[in-house]
Scaffold this motif. Structure first.
Motif, PDB file in Angstrom:
ATOM      1  N   VAL A  78       0.821  -1.196  -0.009  1.00 54.34           N
ATOM      2  CA  VAL A  78      -0.163  -0.182  -0.174  1.00 54.34           C
ATOM      3  C   VAL A  78       0.922   1.370  -0.172  1.00 54.34           C
ATOM      4  CG1 VAL A  78      -1.548   1.265   1.357  1.00 54.34           C
ATOM      5  CG2 VAL A  78      -1.825  -1.196   0.943  1.00 54.34           C
ATOM      6  N   GLY A  79       1.932   1.269   0.865  1.00 55.84           N
ATOM      7  CA  GLY A  79       2.903   2.289   0.982  1.00 55.84           C
ATOM      8  C   GLY A  79       3.302   2.741  -0.315  1.00 55.84           C
ATOM      9  N   VAL A  80       3.802   1.720  -1.427  1.00 51.92           N
ATOM     10  CA  VAL A  80       4.364   1.949  -2.566  1.00 51.92           C
ATOM     11  C   VAL A  80       3.368   2.298  -3.508  1.00 51.92           C
ATOM     12  CG1 VAL A  80       5.591   0.822  -4.613  1.00 51.92           C
ATOM     13  CG2 VAL A  80       6.219   0.296  -2.368  1.00 51.92           C
ATOM     14  N   GLY A  81       2.307   1.898  -3.530  1.00 53.41           N
ATOM     15  CA  GLY A  81       1.275   2.211  -4.464  1.00 53.41           C
ATOM     16  C   GLY A  81       0.653   3.372  -4.185  1.00 53.41           C
ATOM     17  N   LEU A  82       0.325   3.715  -2.917  1.00 48.17           N
ATOM     18  CA  LEU A  82      -0.301   5.221  -2.509  1.00 48.17           C
ATOM     19  C   LEU A  82       0.768   6.255  -3.012  1.00 48.17           C
ATOM     20  CD1 LEU A  82      -2.983   6.119  -1.162  1.00 48.17           C
ATOM     21  CD2 LEU A  82      -1.624   6.161   0.987  1.00 48.17           C
ATOM     22  N   GLY A  83       1.934   6.109  -2.328  1.00 47.29           N
ATOM     23  CA  GLY A  83       2.921   7.193  -2.664  1.00 47.29           C
ATOM     24  C   GLY A  83       3.079   7.410  -3.904  1.00 47.29           C
ATOM     25  N   GLU A  84       3.066   6.667  -4.893  1.00 44.20           N
ATOM     26  CA  GLU A  84       3.001   7.033  -6.387  1.00 44.20           C
ATOM     27  C   GLU A  84       1.663   7.460  -7.174  1.00 44.20           C
ATOM     28  OE1 GLU A  84       5.648   5.107  -8.956  1.00 44.20           O
ATOM     29  OE2 GLU A  84       6.533   4.287  -7.220  1.00 44.20           O
ATOM     30  N   THR A  85       0.527   7.368  -6.097  1.00 42.49           N
ATOM     31  CA  THR A  85      -0.603   7.753  -6.551  1.00 42.49           C
ATOM     32  C   THR A  85      -1.165   9.148  -6.173  1.00 42.49           C
ATOM     33  OG1 THR A  85      -1.503   5.552  -6.838  1.00 42.49           O
ATOM     34  CG2 THR A  85      -3.247   7.266  -6.467  1.00 42.49           C
ATOM     35  N   VAL A  86      -0.796   9.425  -4.630  1.00 36.54           N
ATOM     36  CA  VAL A  86      -0.794  10.607  -4.236  1.00 36.54           C
ATOM     37  C   VAL A  86       0.053  11.806  -4.498  1.00 36.54           C
ATOM     38  CG1 VAL A  86      -1.121  11.856  -1.815  1.00 36.54           C
ATOM     39  CG2 VAL A  86      -2.108   9.511  -2.293  1.00 36.54           C
ATOM     40  N   VAL A  87       1.273  11.475  -4.358  1.00 41.09           N
ATOM     41  CA  VAL A  87       2.353  12.402  -4.820  1.00 41.09           C
ATOM     42  C   VAL A  87       2.144  12.567  -6.381  1.00 41.09           C
ATOM     43  CG1 VAL A  87       4.723  13.166  -4.775  1.00 41.09           C
ATOM     44  CG2 VAL A  87       3.750  11.887  -2.710  1.00 41.09           C
ATOM     45  N   ARG A  88       2.312  14.071  -6.917  1.00 38.73           N
ATOM     46  CA  ARG A  88       2.107  14.225  -8.121  1.00 38.73           C
ATOM     47  C   ARG A  88       3.543  15.207  -8.640  1.00 38.73           C
ATOM     48  NH1 ARG A  88       0.025  10.407  -9.514  1.00 38.73           N
ATOM     49  NH2 ARG A  88      -2.028  10.214 -10.487  1.00 38.73           N
ATOM     50  N   PRO A  89       4.215  14.816  -9.408  1.00 35.19           N
ATOM     51  CA  PRO A  89       5.505  15.722  -9.805  1.00 35.19           C
ATOM     52  C   PRO A  89       4.999  16.983 -10.320  1.00 35.19           C
ATOM     53  CG  PRO A  89       4.973  13.904 -11.500  1.00 35.19           C
ATOM     54  CD  PRO A  89       4.195  13.640 -10.386  1.00 35.19           C
ATOM     55  N   GLN A  90       5.730  17.855 -10.345  1.00 34.94           N
ATOM     56  CA  GLN A  90       5.280  19.309 -10.850  1.00 34.94           C
ATOM     57  C   GLN A  90       5.585  19.311 -12.264  1.00 34.94           C
ATOM     58  OE1 GLN A  90       7.434  22.478  -9.174  1.00 34.94           O
ATOM     59  NE2 GLN A  90       6.434  22.185  -7.274  1.00 34.94           N
ATOM     60  N   ARG A  91       4.660  19.904 -13.310  1.00 35.79           N
ATOM     61  CA  ARG A  91       4.779  19.805 -14.684  1.00 35.79           C
ATOM     62  C   ARG A  91       5.621  21.037 -15.073  1.00 35.79           C
ATOM     63  NH1 ARG A  91       4.545  14.912 -15.093  1.00 35.79           N
ATOM     64  NH2 ARG A  91       4.034  15.396 -17.315  1.00 35.79           N
ATOM     65  N   PRO A  92       6.398  20.681 -15.957  1.00 33.73           N
ATOM     66  CA  PRO A  92       7.331  21.715 -16.405  1.00 33.73           C
ATOM     67  C   PRO A  92       6.609  22.713 -17.280  1.00 33.73           C
ATOM     68  CG  PRO A  92       7.986  19.894 -17.848  1.00 33.73           C
ATOM     69  CD  PRO A  92       6.795  19.482 -16.590  1.00 33.73           C
ATOM     70  N   ALA A  93       7.073  24.009 -17.083  1.00 34.02           N
ATOM     71  CA  ALA A  93       6.346  25.130 -17.953  1.00 34.02           C
ATOM     72  C   ALA A  93       6.561  24.967 -19.546  1.00 34.02           C
ATOM     73  CB  ALA A  93       6.723  26.520 -17.379  1.00 34.02           C
ATOM     74  N   GLY A 178      -3.438  -9.711  -2.432  1.00 37.46           N
ATOM     75  CA  GLY A 178      -3.413 -10.033  -4.027  1.00 37.46           C
ATOM     76  C   GLY A 178      -4.119  -8.671  -4.688  1.00 37.46           C
ATOM     77  N   LEU A 179      -5.039  -8.128  -3.884  1.00 36.56           N
ATOM     78  CA  LEU A 179      -5.985  -6.851  -4.752  1.00 36.56           C
ATOM     79  C   LEU A 179      -5.131  -5.793  -4.644  1.00 36.56           C
ATOM     80  CD1 LEU A 179      -9.517  -7.764  -3.449  1.00 36.56           C
ATOM     81  CD2 LEU A 179      -8.528  -8.066  -5.894  1.00 36.56           C
ATOM     82  N   THR A 180      -4.491  -5.541  -3.532  1.00 32.95           N
ATOM     83  CA  THR A 180      -3.533  -4.240  -3.244  1.00 32.95           C
ATOM     84  C   THR A 180      -2.464  -4.406  -4.160  1.00 32.95           C
ATOM     85  OG1 THR A 180      -2.485  -5.263  -1.296  1.00 32.95           O
ATOM     86  CG2 THR A 180      -4.490  -3.713  -0.803  1.00 32.95           C
ATOM     87  N   THR A 181      -1.777  -5.589  -4.479  1.00 33.16           N
ATOM     88  CA  THR A 181      -0.360  -5.706  -5.203  1.00 33.16           C
ATOM     89  C   THR A 181      -1.111  -5.452  -6.558  1.00 33.16           C
ATOM     90  OG1 THR A 181       0.189  -7.676  -3.828  1.00 33.16           O
ATOM     91  CG2 THR A 181       1.022  -7.445  -6.079  1.00 33.16           C
ATOM     92  N   VAL A 182      -1.996  -6.044  -7.207  1.00 29.96           N
ATOM     93  CA  VAL A 182      -2.286  -5.646  -8.514  1.00 29.96           C
ATOM     94  C   VAL A 182      -2.842  -4.125  -8.535  1.00 29.96           C
ATOM     95  CG1 VAL A 182      -4.336  -5.937 -10.306  1.00 29.96           C
ATOM     96  CG2 VAL A 182      -3.419  -7.841  -8.974  1.00 29.96           C
ATOM     97  N   ALA A 183      -3.349  -3.460  -7.726  1.00 30.51           N
ATOM     98  CA  ALA A 183      -3.643  -2.127  -7.642  1.00 30.51           C
ATOM     99  C   ALA A 183      -2.461  -1.140  -7.716  1.00 30.51           C
ATOM    100  CB  ALA A 183      -4.794  -1.806  -6.527  1.00 30.51           C
ATOM    101  N   ALA A 184      -1.592  -1.474  -6.812  1.00 31.31           N
ATOM    102  CA  ALA A 184      -0.191  -0.832  -6.679  1.00 31.31           C
ATOM    103  C   ALA A 184       0.638  -0.993  -8.009  1.00 31.31           C
ATOM    104  CB  ALA A 184       0.728  -1.439  -5.477  1.00 31.31           C
ATOM    105  N   LEU A 185       0.727  -2.193  -8.502  1.00 32.27           N
ATOM    106  CA  LEU A 185       1.388  -2.248  -9.819  1.00 32.27           C
ATOM    107  C   LEU A 185       0.938  -1.387 -10.768  1.00 32.27           C
ATOM    108  CD1 LEU A 185       2.072  -6.208  -9.786  1.00 32.27           C
ATOM    109  CD2 LEU A 185       3.760  -4.212  -9.448  1.00 32.27           C
TER     110      LEU A 185
END
Length: 289
Positions: A78-93, A178-185
């Motif tokens: 959950v930590g890996v999947g949530l981290g890359e879902t919630v945190v969003r990189p800044q978009r370059p101008a 199993g469900l969280t693994t698929v969702a995180a991937l």
């Protein structure tokens, strides 16, 4: 299970997560957002450790202890999947580019690790199925907590045995894994670019994250299998009255314990050091947007 064993089960993943945070720093050039992603891993594992501790104290007769590895595995996934879902990189101008080729989860899965995780899952689920169908109620009437056999006028029983009393809650948690693994991937592979300065660096980070997700799921399975196989195998072997299948199956289960522990160490190592650069991928066309 003693408190020392529990501290090892809870503290080891926490320590390895902190080590992973330090090892990954500087190995690939990343943006500031990636630091927040890594801290989300640590927070998720810390919360998982607290939940595991509470389960250990609240569920009786070892059920909480058997769920500790699975709960920690869920926390890492959950930590890996949530981290890359919630945190969003800044978009370059200014003008940006977008890949016209869809990323597939299969492109980022390490084949060897995937095969070993699947094999571990099959072995563990087969063991739980066996113990569930062969268990019987104990002397207090609790269903699925002992194994028994009748030999003529004499009988024998042994407990604890991981029948439905233990296997049902474990199966529920593994369904969650199993469900969280698929969702995180899917979250890792489909997230936007921007955690690294270029697409090659982003691919490296995606490969490392998918490796960590799979390794966390595999570690939960391997640790749980080691405990399940140990108690099931030793219960079968110490029965004075046995059916024909009990002794050979008992020895096979006991022999699988050190194998599961070796796999556990390998999985934990893959969480800490998920791998090197992925193989070069073909150039993908890009269009201005």
């Amino acid at each position: 299970m003693s408190l020392i064993v529990l501290f090892v089960l809870v503290g080891t993943p926490l320590l390895l997560t902190m080590i992973a945070l330090s090892l990954t720093r500087g190995s690939v050039e990343t943006g500031e957002e990636w630091t927040r992603v890594r801290w989300m891993w640590a927070v998720a594992v810390l919360i998982g450790g607290v939940v595991a501790w509470l389960l250990y104290g609240s569920l009786d007769l070892g059920r909480g202890a058997m769920l500790v590895p699975a709960v920690l595995g869920v926390a890492v996934v959950v930590g890996v999947g949530l981290g890359e879902t919630v945190v969003r990189p800044q978009r370059p101008a200014g003008p940006r580019s977008a890949s016209l080729v869809a990323r597939q989860v299969s492109d980022y899965l390490p084949r060897g690790l995937t095969a070993v995780v699947l094999a571990t899952a099959v072995l563990h689920l087969a063991t739980l199925t066996l113990t569930t169908v062969t268990a019987s109620p104990d002397d207090m009437g609790r269903a699925g907590r002992q194994v028994a056999a009748q030999c003529g006028t004499t009988g024998s029983a042994a407990s604890p045995y991981p029948g439905s009393y233990y296997s049902v809650p474990m199966s529920v948690v593994f369904l969650v894994i199993g469900l969280t693994t698929v969702a995180a991937l899917m979250a890792v592979v489909r997230r936007p670019r921007g955690f690294a300065p270029d697409e090659v660096g982003d691919d490296v980070l995606r490969r490392w994250s998918t490796t960590r997700v799979l390794a966390a799921a595999g570690a939960a399975l391997a640790a749980s299998h080691a405990g399940t196989a140990f108690f099931a195998g030793t219960a079968l072997l110490r029965m004075e009255c046995q059916r024909a299948w009990m002794e050979p199956v008992g020895w096979v289960l006991v022999a699988s314990v050190p194998v599961a522990l070796l796999l556990l160490g390998w999985f934990l190592g893959r969480i800490v050091t998920p791998g090197a650069l992925p193989a070069a991928r073909p150039q993908q066309p890009a269009g201005a947007r």
